[in-house]
Scaffold this active site. Structure first.
Site, short mmCIF file in Angstrom:
data_model
loop_
_atom_site.label_atom_id
_atom_site.label_comp_id
_atom_site.label_asym_id
_atom_site.label_seq_id
_atom_site.Cartn_x
_atom_site.Cartn_y
_atom_site.Cartn_z
N PRO A 139 0.66 -1.06 -0.09
CA PRO A 139 0.02 0.13 -0.20
C PRO A 139 0.80 1.44 0.10
O PRO A 139 0.71 2.06 0.88
CB PRO A 139 -0.90 -0.23 1.19
CG PRO A 139 -0.09 -0.82 2.15
CD PRO A 139 0.76 -1.94 1.31
N CYS A 140 1.27 1.47 -1.14
CA CYS A 140 2.14 2.85 -1.29
C CYS A 140 1.30 3.97 -1.24
O CYS A 140 1.79 5.09 -0.88
CB CYS A 140 2.93 2.87 -2.40
SG CYS A 140 2.19 2.35 -4.13
#
Length: 167
Positions: A132-133
């Site tokens: 989850p950047c």
């Protein structure tokens, strides 16, 4: 240069609430998840309906977007430097519905002066959403760069219960 992992042996295009997603895999694991508007179809390896990594990623993404899943349980075959891998591992530890800054990640990898390098590694994450950047924001709380575009980053954070009223 291709806009997807060159070691990928198969790919699949799927629809999502944030647009078309392109999944890439090998026999070892998921190699990439990219936003469809950034990947030319003509260069992608073919789909493999038997690839367990594509099938698992597609199923788990559907559950994520249906708000039935907050964490992913997949095998990966991503390629990066040791530094990038350390950043990507920290990204995977950011809980659903929470954010942190690039500085937070730099401190978590015991390299507090590497904020810019963390930003570059974050931007090089080959497995968006799942790693989850999108949960990394600026130190001042601003939505900073995102490969899929800030509108998609905003939609993902809103989906996770953040930024209500902005999406």
């Amino acid at each position: 240069m291709k806009d997807f992992p060159e070691h990928a042996t198969c790919s699949r295009e799927i629809d999502s609430p944030v647009g078309t997603l392109m999944l890439f895999a090998t026999s070892k694991g998921l190699a990439g998840l990219f936003f469809g508007h950034r990947v030319p179809d003509s260069e992608c390896p073919p789909d493999n309906p038997q690839n367990p990594h594509l099938n698992a990623a597609e199923k788990q993404l559907a559950e994520y977007f249906a708000k039935e899943r907050q964490d992913f349980d997949l095998s990966y075959d991503r390629r990066g430097t040791a530094f990038q891998e350390s950043v990507w591992q920290q990204l995977s530890k950011i809980p659903f519905g929470e954010t942190c800054s690039y500085g937070d990640i730099a401190r978590r990898i015991n390299n507090p002066n590497s904020v810019r390098a963390v930003g570059l590694a974050n931007g090089s994450n080959p497995i968006s959403i799942i790693v989850p950047c999108h949960r990394v924001i600026g130190a001042n709380g601003s939505l900073t760069g995102f490969g899929g575009g800030l509108d998609i980053k905003q939609k993902l954070l809103t989906h996770e219960g953040l930024l209500l009223g902005l999406g």
